[in-house]
Design a protein around this motif. Structure first.
Motif, PDB file in Angstrom:
ATOM      1  N   LEU A 114       0.829  -1.210   0.000  1.00 19.12           N
ATOM      2  CA  LEU A 114       0.000   0.000   0.000  1.00 19.12           C
ATOM      3  C   LEU A 114       0.861   1.256   0.000  1.00 19.12           C
ATOM      4  O   LEU A 114       0.564   2.225  -0.715  1.00 19.12           O
ATOM      5  CB  LEU A 114      -0.923   0.005   1.219  1.00 19.12           C
ATOM      6  N   ILE A 115       1.941   1.237   0.771  1.00 17.07           N
ATOM      7  CA  ILE A 115       2.866   2.372   0.776  1.00 17.07           C
ATOM      8  C   ILE A 115       3.443   2.578  -0.626  1.00 17.07           C
ATOM      9  O   ILE A 115       3.534   3.713  -1.120  1.00 17.07           O
ATOM     10  CB  ILE A 115       3.992   2.151   1.803  1.00 17.07           C
ATOM     11  N   MET A 116       3.831   1.477  -1.262  1.00 20.16           N
ATOM     12  CA  MET A 116       4.369   1.551  -2.623  1.00 20.16           C
ATOM     13  C   MET A 116       3.347   2.183  -3.569  1.00 20.16           C
ATOM     14  O   MET A 116       3.694   3.040  -4.397  1.00 20.16           O
ATOM     15  CB  MET A 116       4.750   0.156  -3.113  1.00 20.16           C
ATOM     16  N   VAL A 119       3.192   5.920  -3.001  1.00 25.89           N
ATOM     17  CA  VAL A 119       4.396   6.605  -3.482  1.00 25.89           C
ATOM     18  C   VAL A 119       4.326   6.815  -4.990  1.00 25.89           C
ATOM     19  O   VAL A 119       4.573   7.922  -5.499  1.00 25.89           O
ATOM     20  CB  VAL A 119       5.655   5.808  -3.099  1.00 25.89           C
ATOM     21  N   TYR A 120       3.971   5.760  -5.716  1.00 28.23           N
ATOM     22  CA  TYR A 120       3.949   5.891  -7.175  1.00 28.23           C
ATOM     23  C   TYR A 120       2.718   6.653  -7.667  1.00 28.23           C
ATOM     24  O   TYR A 120       2.773   7.296  -8.731  1.00 28.23           O
ATOM     25  CB  TYR A 120       4.047   4.507  -7.829  1.00 28.23           C
ATOM     26  N   GLY A 144      11.719   8.912  -8.849  1.00 31.11           N
ATOM     27  CA  GLY A 144      11.642   7.575  -9.426  1.00 31.11           C
ATOM     28  C   GLY A 144      12.740   6.657  -8.924  1.00 31.11           C
ATOM     29  O   GLY A 144      12.532   5.444  -8.781  1.00 31.11           O
ATOM     30  N   VAL A 145      13.903   7.218  -8.651  1.00 28.77           N
ATOM     31  CA  VAL A 145      15.007   6.427  -8.096  1.00 28.77           C
ATOM     32  C   VAL A 145      14.756   6.130  -6.622  1.00 28.77           C
ATOM     33  O   VAL A 145      14.875   4.984  -6.168  1.00 28.77           O
ATOM     34  CB  VAL A 145      16.346   7.169  -8.275  1.00 28.77           C
ATOM     35  N   VAL A 146      14.381   7.156  -5.864  1.00 24.85           N
ATOM     36  CA  VAL A 146      14.181   6.996  -4.416  1.00 24.85           C
ATOM     37  C   VAL A 146      12.991   6.077  -4.129  1.00 24.85           C
ATOM     38  O   VAL A 146      13.029   5.254  -3.200  1.00 24.85           O
ATOM     39  CB  VAL A 146      13.976   8.370  -3.747  1.00 24.85           C
ATOM     40  N   ALA A 147      11.924   6.198  -4.918  1.00 22.46           N
ATOM     41  CA  ALA A 147      10.708   5.413  -4.678  1.00 22.46           C
ATOM     42  C   ALA A 147      10.963   3.918  -4.757  1.00 22.46           C
ATOM     43  O   ALA A 147      10.271   3.126  -4.104  1.00 22.46           O
ATOM     44  CB  ALA A 147       9.632   5.814  -5.687  1.00 22.46           C
ATOM     45  N   PHE A 148      11.955   3.538  -5.530  1.00 24.75           N
ATOM     46  CA  PHE A 148      12.221   2.108  -5.722  1.00 24.75           C
ATOM     47  C   PHE A 148      12.693   1.433  -4.437  1.00 24.75           C
ATOM     48  O   PHE A 148      12.672   0.200  -4.343  1.00 24.75           O
ATOM     49  CB  PHE A 148      13.261   1.912  -6.829  1.00 24.75           C
ATOM     50  N   LEU A 149      13.100   2.206  -3.441  1.00 25.92           N
ATOM     51  CA  LEU A 149      13.564   1.621  -2.185  1.00 25.92           C
ATOM     52  C   LEU A 149      12.493   0.754  -1.526  1.00 25.92           C
ATOM     53  O   LEU A 149      12.809  -0.206  -0.804  1.00 25.92           O
ATOM     54  CB  LEU A 149      13.993   2.731  -1.213  1.00 25.92           C
ATOM     55  N   ASP A 150      11.224   1.069  -1.767  1.00 28.00           N
ATOM     56  CA  ASP A 150      10.142   0.297  -1.151  1.00 28.00           C
ATOM     57  C   ASP A 150       9.876  -1.016  -1.873  1.00 28.00           C
ATOM     58  O   ASP A 150       9.321  -1.944  -1.283  1.00 28.00           O
ATOM     59  CB  ASP A 150       8.853   1.129  -1.120  1.00 28.00           C
ATOM     60  N   VAL A 151      10.280  -1.121  -3.140  1.00 29.16           N
ATOM     61  CA  VAL A 151       9.969  -2.321  -3.923  1.00 29.16           C
ATOM     62  C   VAL A 151      10.628  -3.574  -3.346  1.00 29.16           C
ATOM     63  O   VAL A 151       9.957  -4.607  -3.187  1.00 29.16           O
ATOM     64  CB  VAL A 151      10.346  -2.113  -5.405  1.00 29.16           C
ATOM     65  N   PRO A 152      11.934  -3.560  -3.005  1.00 26.55           N
ATOM     66  CA  PRO A 152      12.510  -4.760  -2.369  1.00 26.55           C
ATOM     67  C   PRO A 152      11.839  -5.108  -1.047  1.00 26.55           C
ATOM     68  O   PRO A 152      11.740  -6.294  -0.698  1.00 26.55           O
ATOM     69  CB  PRO A 152      13.981  -4.371  -2.159  1.00 26.55           C
ATOM     70  N   LEU A 153      11.357  -4.105  -0.313  1.00 25.37           N
ATOM     71  CA  LEU A 153      10.658  -4.382   0.943  1.00 25.37           C
ATOM     72  C   LEU A 153       9.371  -5.154   0.687  1.00 25.37           C
ATOM     73  O   LEU A 153       9.019  -6.066   1.445  1.00 25.37           O
ATOM     74  CB  LEU A 153      10.356  -3.075   1.674  1.00 25.37           C
TER      75      LEU A 153
END
Length: 221
Positions: A114-116, A119-120, A144-153
């Motif tokens: 949901l956070i992801m 963000v997007y 777009g670079v910073v937002a990707f930090l949540d994807v591995p989580l």
């Protein structure tokens, strides 16, 4: 033949085959027919994550090259990714209501997803903002670079914190029959064709809009 047409034509039989496998090939799980939502939920989730990786890649390349093609790739990938993430959340909530008796639980996997999404979705709002020129493209690329930090989580949430989500249950010993895996792979392939058609089509639309904007600016000069 046009790439979009090829991908669209391939997606039709692939989606039909996937639906046949869902309802007539894959067995009914212990939880009942509602489990078959999984075969739609997982491809949406998977290709949403792939889309957000493309946002990350294209954003990084734009910051390095300032090539507008990468900016358009990032924008198109984000739009497709948010669409698929929305479908993933919707199918997941429907499945959760049947499995757990609640539309939503604050599970680590669901919460990070949901956070992801927020963000997007915010990324798309930023793209629609009135900020003009390269400044908006640079700001969007950084996000777009910073937002990707949540994807591995999202991907590793079940392993990191445990989860009632099927990822966590599978890790604890749950298993799937071969026919279930074949249905999953068929879904990933079918949705992959749809994803490719949407992405390529949207990139072209953004390219045409950029050309039109450039022509309008030229006429004003």
């Amino acid at each position: 033949m046009d790439k979009v047409k090829i991908l669209a034509l391939l997606s039709v039989p692939a989606l039909v085959l996937h639906q046949w496998m869902i309802w007539f090939y894959a067995p009914v799980a212990q939880s009942g027919p509602v489990q078959k939502i999984f075969y739609m939920h997982l491809p949406c989730s998977w290709w949403a994550l792939v889309s957000f990786f493309f946002v990350f890649f294209a954003s990084g390349m734009y910051l390095l090259t300032r090539n507008d093609r990468y900016d358009r790739l990032a924008a198109a990938s984000a739009e497709v990714g948010v669409l698929l993430a929305t479908l993933a959340l919707g199918t997941g909530s429907t499945w959760a209501r049947a499995e757990w008796g609640h539309w939503w639980v604050w599970d680590p996997k669901l919460t990070t997803t949901l956070i992801m999404w927020y963000v997007y979705a915010g990324y798309l709002v930023l793209r629609a903002s009135p900020v003009g020129g390269n400044r908006k493209a640079v700001i969007c690329a950084v996000l777009g670079v910073v937002a990707f930090l949540d994807v591995p989580l999202v991907f590793f949430a079940s392993k990191l914190w445990g989860s009632a989500h099927p990822d966590g249950l599978a890790r604890e010993g749950g298993g799937m029959l071969a026919s279930m895996w074949y249905t999953v792979f068929a879904g990933l392939g079918a949705f992959g064709f749809v994803w490719g058609a949407l992405l390529v089509s949207r990139i072209r639309q953004l390219g045409l809009r950029a050309r039109l904007d450039a022509m309008l600016v030229w006429d004003e000069d």
